[in-house]
Design an enzyme around this catalytic site. Structure first.
Site, mmCIF file in Angstrom:
data_model
loop_
_atom_site.group_PDB
_atom_site.id
_atom_site.type_symbol
_atom_site.label_atom_id
_atom_site.label_comp_id
_atom_site.label_asym_id
_atom_site.label_seq_id
_atom_site.Cartn_x
_atom_site.Cartn_y
_atom_site.Cartn_z
ATOM 1 N N MET A 79 35.982 42.686 25.921
ATOM 2 C CA MET A 79 37.102 43.577 26.239
ATOM 3 C C MET A 79 38.319 42.740 26.656
ATOM 4 O O MET A 79 39.264 43.265 27.247
ATOM 5 C CB MET A 79 36.708 44.561 27.337
ATOM 6 C CG MET A 79 35.573 45.473 26.888
ATOM 7 S SD MET A 79 35.515 47.049 27.726
ATOM 8 C CE MET A 79 35.225 46.561 29.404
ATOM 9 N N GLY A 80 38.282 41.436 26.363
ATOM 10 C CA GLY A 80 39.434 40.586 26.649
ATOM 11 C C GLY A 80 39.527 40.156 28.092
ATOM 12 O O GLY A 80 38.580 40.288 28.862
ATOM 13 N N TYR A 81 40.715 39.612 28.446
ATOM 14 C CA TYR A 81 40.945 38.992 29.750
ATOM 15 C C TYR A 81 39.871 37.905 29.945
ATOM 16 O O TYR A 81 39.096 37.920 30.899
ATOM 17 C CB TYR A 81 40.917 40.027 30.881
ATOM 18 C CG TYR A 81 41.805 39.595 32.032
ATOM 19 C CD1 TYR A 81 43.185 39.567 31.884
ATOM 20 C CD2 TYR A 81 41.267 39.168 33.240
ATOM 21 C CE1 TYR A 81 44.004 39.134 32.909
ATOM 22 C CE2 TYR A 81 42.074 38.728 34.271
ATOM 23 C CZ TYR A 81 43.447 38.718 34.094
ATOM 24 O OH TYR A 81 44.256 38.274 35.113
ATOM 25 N N GLU A 85 35.414 32.229 32.004
ATOM 26 C CA GLU A 85 34.400 31.206 31.669
ATOM 27 C C GLU A 85 33.143 31.815 31.035
ATOM 28 O O GLU A 85 32.486 31.169 30.231
ATOM 29 C CB GLU A 85 34.012 30.409 32.922
ATOM 30 C CG GLU A 85 35.141 29.570 33.504
ATOM 31 C CD GLU A 85 35.701 28.560 32.524
ATOM 32 O OE1 GLU A 85 34.919 27.949 31.776
ATOM 33 O OE2 GLU A 85 36.941 28.401 32.495
ATOM 34 N N HIS A 121 32.983 34.464 29.007
ATOM 35 C CA HIS A 121 33.295 34.680 27.587
ATOM 36 C C HIS A 121 33.330 33.343 26.835
ATOM 37 O O HIS A 121 32.838 33.233 25.719
ATOM 38 C CB HIS A 121 34.665 35.347 27.420
ATOM 39 C CG HIS A 121 34.798 36.695 28.068
ATOM 40 N ND1 HIS A 121 35.665 36.945 29.094
ATOM 41 C CD2 HIS A 121 34.180 37.885 27.815
ATOM 42 C CE1 HIS A 121 35.594 38.224 29.442
ATOM 43 N NE2 HIS A 121 34.688 38.811 28.701
ATOM 44 N N GLN A 163 33.408 53.874 26.670
ATOM 45 C CA GLN A 163 32.403 53.444 27.647
ATOM 46 C C GLN A 163 32.873 53.584 29.096
ATOM 47 O O GLN A 163 32.189 53.155 30.013
ATOM 48 C CB GLN A 163 31.947 52.017 27.347
ATOM 49 C CG GLN A 163 32.978 50.933 27.594
ATOM 50 C CD GLN A 163 32.516 49.601 27.043
ATOM 51 O OE1 GLN A 163 32.349 49.434 25.836
ATOM 52 N NE2 GLN A 163 32.279 48.639 27.918
ATOM 53 N N LYS A 212 24.862 38.580 31.824
ATOM 54 C CA LYS A 212 25.544 39.219 32.958
ATOM 55 C C LYS A 212 25.324 40.739 32.880
ATOM 56 O O LYS A 212 25.148 41.411 33.878
ATOM 57 C CB LYS A 212 27.036 38.877 32.877
ATOM 58 C CG LYS A 212 27.968 39.785 33.614
ATOM 59 C CD LYS A 212 28.074 39.375 35.042
ATOM 60 C CE LYS A 212 28.759 40.417 35.886
ATOM 61 N NZ LYS A 212 29.902 41.057 35.288
ATOM 62 N N GLN A 233 22.732 46.044 29.049
ATOM 63 C CA GLN A 233 23.440 46.166 27.770
ATOM 64 C C GLN A 233 22.726 45.355 26.685
ATOM 65 O O GLN A 233 22.561 45.828 25.553
ATOM 66 C CB GLN A 233 24.875 45.675 27.970
ATOM 67 C CG GLN A 233 25.678 45.491 26.709
ATOM 68 C CD GLN A 233 27.130 45.191 27.023
ATOM 69 O OE1 GLN A 233 27.875 46.054 27.454
ATOM 70 N NE2 GLN A 233 27.554 43.956 26.822
ATOM 71 N N ARG A 237 36.623 42.036 36.159
ATOM 72 C CA ARG A 237 36.876 42.938 37.293
ATOM 73 C C ARG A 237 37.024 42.182 38.618
ATOM 74 O O ARG A 237 37.478 42.776 39.600
ATOM 75 C CB ARG A 237 35.778 43.989 37.407
ATOM 76 C CG ARG A 237 35.830 45.010 36.285
ATOM 77 C CD ARG A 237 34.902 46.186 36.532
ATOM 78 N NE ARG A 237 35.175 47.264 35.596
ATOM 79 C CZ ARG A 237 34.482 47.505 34.480
ATOM 80 N NH1 ARG A 237 33.465 46.723 34.144
ATOM 81 N NH2 ARG A 237 34.802 48.515 33.691
#
Ligand code: AMP
Length: 281
Positions: free
Chosen positions: A30-32, A35, A37, A61, A148, A152, A186
């Site tokens: 979802m971007g942003y 480390e 990612h 979601q 993480k 999912q 977040r």
């Protein structure tokens, strides 16, 4: 590196890659980018000839009172990070491109209703739906997901198995800051004071792990000890859940035996953070 906003153009690019007999490794995000990612992208670089990342804040979601509107975004920064890591394509569609008069949902039953699914009842249906859509558009040979979000990972693996999708799911390890807090987009919501308490969940799960390693097997006892530990040591007001489950089924059993997932979610102020530890006994 190419940026693709359009589904048809993306499918044409994918067709060329397939004609060249090159494999595709996909990292949905979802971007942003942080480390966590980056580590998934590095993993994808090792296994696929072509690396595609998707950046899409998937509205399906998010629940009604969740953080869709304030979810952090910085596409320029993400683009630079992706370029430096050698990403070949960023799939970066607008919402209207993905969900135009959209009526179809993918529900992975049972697994989606447990743990995070109790507080976020529509969350995993939104995740499974967008991931299947991404698989159909990008046709990856490999898709890398971070542990993480362990629940999912299991849900996507189950969807792939149940629907006979030709993709191999790769589990990427959790990447943490120096004090143990798992990287998350977040974490940006946390004030300086809140940041100090953000490690509460990880510390609590570590405490649970130490109990298991010292021979404790009773799931209810371990869960209670973790909750007491967190409430005593940190100024946390709300623990969403602590679960100790069989990672295959996400079912809670009375006693821990072989491979268990210790997982939980806590609120730091209004920010909901999740974490987990997978333990082999
Ligand atoms: P998100 O952008 O939060 O949807 O996450 C995109 C992917 O990155 C998911 O597969 C996450 O599990 C993974 N991810 C997020 N944080 C971490 C982390 N700290 N370590 C490893 N993977 C992560």
């Amino acid at each position: 590196m190419k940026i693709l906003n359009n589904i048809e153009t993306t499918k044409q690019e994918v067709e060329i890659i397939k004609k060249n007999n090159q494999t595709i490794a996909l990292v949905p995000t979802m971007g942003y980018l942080h480390e966590g990612h980056k580590s998934l992208i590095k993993e994808a670089k090792k296994i696929g000839d072509i690396v595609v990342i998707s950046i899409f804040v998937n509205p399906l979601q998010f629940g009604e009172n969740e953080d869709l509107d304030k979810y952090p975004k910085d596409f320029e920064r993400d683009k630079n990070i992706a370029f430096e890591l050698g990403v070949d394509y960023i799939f970066y569609p607008e919402e209207e491109e993905m969900y135009n008069n959209f009526k179809t949902f993918v529900e992975v039953r049972d697994l989606s209703q447990k743990m995070c699914g109790k507080t976020r009842p529509i969350h995993f249906t939104g995740v499974a739906t967008v991931v299947l859509k991404l698989f159909n558009i990008i046709k990856p040979d490999y898709a890398v997901f971070g542990m993480k979000d362990a629940q999912q990972v299991r849900i996507i693996e189950k969807m792939v198995y149940d629907l006979n999708i030709d993709v191999e799911i790769i589990r990427g390890e959790i990447i943490r800051e120096s004090d143990g807090l798992a990287y998350s987009s977040r974490n940006k919501y946390l004030s300086q004071n809140e940041r100090k308490d953000a490690i509460a969940l990880k510390e609590g799960l570590n405490y649970g792990k130490s109990l298991i390693q010292n021979g404790e097997k009773d799931v209810e006892k371990i869960k209670k000890s973790i909750i007491d530990f967190i409430l005593e040591k940190f100024s946390i007001k709300s623990i969403d859940y602590i679960s100790i489950v069989n990672f295959e089924t996400l079912e809670e059993e009375d006693f821990v035996y072989t491979e268990v997932l210790l997982a939980g979610a806590i609120y730091i102020g209004t920010t909901r953070l999740i974490d987990n530890l997978l333990i082999k006994i």
